[in-house]
Design an enzyme around this catalytic site. Structure first.
Site, mmCIF file in Angstrom:
data_model
loop_
_atom_site.group_PDB
_atom_site.id
_atom_site.type_symbol
_atom_site.label_atom_id
_atom_site.label_comp_id
_atom_site.label_asym_id
_atom_site.label_seq_id
_atom_site.Cartn_x
_atom_site.Cartn_y
_atom_site.Cartn_z
ATOM 1 N N GLY A 79 0.816 -1.325 -0.031
ATOM 2 C CA GLY A 79 -0.054 -0.069 0.091
ATOM 3 C C GLY A 79 0.793 1.524 0.152
ATOM 4 O O GLY A 79 2.110 1.400 -0.239
ATOM 5 N N SER A 80 0.201 2.289 0.357
ATOM 6 C CA SER A 80 0.487 3.763 0.240
ATOM 7 C C SER A 80 1.644 4.070 1.185
ATOM 8 O O SER A 80 1.728 3.531 2.336
ATOM 9 C CB SER A 80 -0.647 4.413 0.335
ATOM 10 O OG SER A 80 -0.469 5.691 0.730
ATOM 11 N N SER A 81 2.298 4.945 0.824
ATOM 12 C CA SER A 81 3.322 5.651 1.692
ATOM 13 C C SER A 81 2.466 6.135 2.857
ATOM 14 O O SER A 81 3.193 6.641 3.913
ATOM 15 C CB SER A 81 4.236 6.693 1.110
ATOM 16 O OG SER A 81 3.447 7.860 0.661
ATOM 17 N N SER A 82 1.267 6.642 3.053
ATOM 18 C CA SER A 82 0.603 7.113 3.797
ATOM 19 C C SER A 82 0.325 6.152 5.089
ATOM 20 O O SER A 82 -0.337 6.592 6.162
ATOM 21 C CB SER A 82 -0.796 7.743 3.540
ATOM 22 O OG SER A 82 -0.538 8.696 2.379
ATOM 23 N N SER A 83 0.624 4.945 4.997
ATOM 24 C CA SER A 83 0.564 3.732 5.883
ATOM 25 C C SER A 83 1.410 4.212 7.189
ATOM 26 O O SER A 83 0.890 3.883 8.117
ATOM 27 C CB SER A 83 0.912 2.648 5.178
ATOM 28 O OG SER A 83 0.028 2.046 4.374
#
Length: 148
Positions: free
Chosen positions: A67-71
């Site tokens: 997933g995302s770097s926002s994880s």
């Protein structure tokens, strides 16, 4: 060695610190962004086999993330709220997950160590029953993982 003596494993430290919790092995990768509710402390990805489970107070065995770097921000917030894992063991190094733990340590003073282990150690840890107490003692480069 006694039958009830704790088993010891080695790993490479990704994020240093000490942490302990009951073993929870994720059956599939998890994206914290959109897959975990940091407030409620539950896996919310509907198709994840462990949908609804919490990571609170666990030693999380997660082969890899997705997933995302926002994880990283979701993981840091889960750690801040006390709804995240206490320690993480991974098969593959993941800088986004590491960043979440580093941010939690720097901003909130809460250490969640991360270790990466080889395939043999991964298989041994993955074979332990869910809930087995695990403790990580992650120094700068090397980590000791103790079960039992």
């Amino acid at each position: 060695m006694k039958a009830d003596a704790p088993a010891r494993y080695r790993g490479d430290t990704v994020v240093p610190g000490r942490g302990a919790g009951g073993l929870l092995r994720l059956e599939e990768p998890l994206s914290f962004w959109g897959g975990y509710d940091a407030q409620a402390g539950a896996i919310i990805e509907p198709r994840h086999p462990q949908f609804g489970m919490t990571l609170r107070d666990t030693c999380l065995l997660m082969a890899r993330a997705k997933g995302s770097s926002s994880s990283s921000s979701v993981l840091a917030e889960a750690i801040r709220h006390g709804t995240g894992p206490r320690a993480i063991v991974m098969r593959d190094r993941d800088l986004i997950v590491a960043l979440g733990c580093i941010v939690a340590s720097e901003l909130y003073g809460i250490d969640v160590p991360i270790a990466v282990v080889d395939e043999t150690t991964w298989q041994a840890l993955a074979a332990l029953p869910a809930g087995t107490p695990l403790r990580l003692e992650a120094a700068d480069k090397e980590c000791t993982i103790v079960s039992g």
